[in-house]
Design a protein around this motif. Sequence first.
Motif, mmCIF file in Angstrom:
data_model
loop_
_atom_site.group_PDB
_atom_site.id
_atom_site.type_symbol
_atom_site.label_atom_id
_atom_site.label_comp_id
_atom_site.label_asym_id
_atom_site.label_seq_id
_atom_site.Cartn_x
_atom_site.Cartn_y
_atom_site.Cartn_z
ATOM 1 N N UNK A 7 0.824 -1.211 0.000
ATOM 2 C CA UNK A 7 0.000 0.000 0.000
ATOM 3 C C UNK A 7 0.861 1.265 0.000
ATOM 4 N N UNK A 8 1.948 1.269 0.754
ATOM 5 C CA UNK A 8 2.823 2.444 0.797
ATOM 6 C C UNK A 8 3.482 2.672 -0.566
ATOM 7 N N UNK A 9 3.959 1.592 -1.190
ATOM 8 C CA UNK A 9 4.566 1.692 -2.513
ATOM 9 C C UNK A 9 3.527 2.170 -3.533
ATOM 10 N N UNK A 10 2.300 1.666 -3.444
ATOM 11 C CA UNK A 10 1.238 2.075 -4.360
ATOM 12 C C UNK A 10 0.978 3.577 -4.242
ATOM 13 N N UNK A 11 0.970 4.083 -3.024
ATOM 14 C CA UNK A 11 0.756 5.516 -2.812
ATOM 15 C C UNK A 11 1.915 6.330 -3.394
ATOM 16 N N UNK A 12 3.145 5.858 -3.198
ATOM 17 C CA UNK A 12 4.317 6.549 -3.744
ATOM 18 C C UNK A 12 4.270 6.573 -5.270
ATOM 19 N N UNK A 13 3.845 5.469 -5.880
ATOM 20 C CA UNK A 13 3.757 5.414 -7.337
ATOM 21 C C UNK A 13 2.690 6.380 -7.852
ATOM 22 N N UNK A 14 1.581 6.505 -7.151
ATOM 23 C CA UNK A 14 0.531 7.430 -7.570
ATOM 24 C C UNK A 14 1.022 8.871 -7.501
ATOM 25 N N UNK A 15 1.751 9.219 -6.438
ATOM 26 C CA UNK A 15 2.327 10.563 -6.319
ATOM 27 C C UNK A 15 3.314 10.799 -7.459
ATOM 28 N N UNK A 16 4.148 9.805 -7.763
ATOM 29 C CA UNK A 16 5.127 9.934 -8.854
ATOM 30 C C UNK A 16 4.420 10.144 -10.190
ATOM 31 N N UNK A 17 3.336 9.402 -10.442
ATOM 32 C CA UNK A 17 2.583 9.573 -11.696
ATOM 33 C C UNK A 17 2.024 10.993 -11.815
ATOM 34 N N UNK A 18 1.481 11.499 -10.710
ATOM 35 C CA UNK A 18 0.927 12.858 -10.720
ATOM 36 C C UNK A 18 2.018 13.889 -11.012
ATOM 37 N N UNK A 19 3.180 13.730 -10.399
ATOM 38 C CA UNK A 19 4.296 14.660 -10.625
ATOM 39 C C UNK A 19 4.757 14.580 -12.071
ATOM 40 N N UNK A 20 4.888 13.351 -12.589
ATOM 41 C CA UNK A 20 5.335 13.192 -13.982
ATOM 42 C C UNK A 20 4.332 13.800 -14.949
ATOM 43 N N UNK A 21 3.048 13.675 -14.650
ATOM 44 C CA UNK A 21 2.021 14.259 -15.517
ATOM 45 C C UNK A 21 2.088 15.784 -15.466
ATOM 46 N N UNK A 22 2.216 16.326 -14.258
ATOM 47 C CA UNK A 22 2.248 17.779 -14.080
ATOM 48 C C UNK A 22 3.488 18.407 -14.721
ATOM 49 N N UNK A 23 4.620 17.737 -14.623
ATOM 50 C CA UNK A 23 5.878 18.287 -15.121
ATOM 51 C C UNK A 23 6.357 17.565 -16.380
ATOM 52 N N UNK A 24 5.413 17.030 -17.153
ATOM 53 C CA UNK A 24 5.722 16.258 -18.361
ATOM 54 C C UNK A 24 6.663 17.004 -19.297
ATOM 55 N N UNK A 25 6.373 18.280 -19.587
ATOM 56 C CA UNK A 25 7.200 19.044 -20.530
ATOM 57 C C UNK A 25 8.610 19.265 -19.994
ATOM 58 N N UNK A 26 8.720 19.579 -18.714
ATOM 59 C CA UNK A 26 10.028 19.802 -18.100
ATOM 60 C C UNK A 26 10.845 18.510 -18.139
ATOM 61 N N UNK A 27 10.206 17.392 -17.771
ATOM 62 C CA UNK A 27 10.908 16.107 -17.770
ATOM 63 C C UNK A 27 11.349 15.716 -19.177
ATOM 64 N N UNK A 28 10.507 16.015 -20.166
ATOM 65 C CA UNK A 28 10.866 15.702 -21.555
ATOM 66 C C UNK A 28 12.113 16.496 -21.963
ATOM 67 N N UNK A 29 12.161 17.768 -21.591
ATOM 68 C CA UNK A 29 13.330 18.592 -21.930
ATOM 69 C C UNK A 29 14.582 18.099 -21.219
ATOM 70 N N UNK A 30 14.439 17.709 -19.974
ATOM 71 C CA UNK A 30 15.597 17.208 -19.207
ATOM 72 C C UNK A 30 16.119 15.898 -19.796
ATOM 73 N N UNK A 31 15.232 15.124 -20.401
ATOM 74 C CA UNK A 31 15.635 13.832 -20.955
ATOM 75 C C UNK A 31 16.440 13.977 -22.254
ATOM 76 N N UNK A 32 16.413 15.156 -22.857
ATOM 77 C CA UNK A 32 17.134 15.352 -24.132
ATOM 78 C C UNK A 32 18.628 15.418 -23.910
#
Length: 77
Positions: free
Chosen positions: A52-77
């Motif tokens: 359950x704790x890992x599931x909650x952490x993964x959900x938070x990570x998904x939300x952050x990745x969705x919110x900062x999708x453009x920034x993360x894409x630029x950093x990945x270049x």
Amino acid sequence: MSTAVALKVTQIGNSVGVILPKEMLARLKVGKGDSLYVTEVPDGVTLRPYDAEFAEQMEVAREIMKEYRDVLRELAK
């Protein structure tokens, strides 16, 4: 200790999947009906029992990745 086990992809009803050996299920401490998480890592994937704790952490990570999708894409270049 890491153990390599070859698993075949097989037809299971209308889907395909792999069947885990009893020994692996015992090491994961899971059984029929339990949930597992598959996570991509640099050298492959990891398989973990539901936590359950890992599931909650993964959900938070998904939300952050969705919110900062453009920034993360630029950093990945």
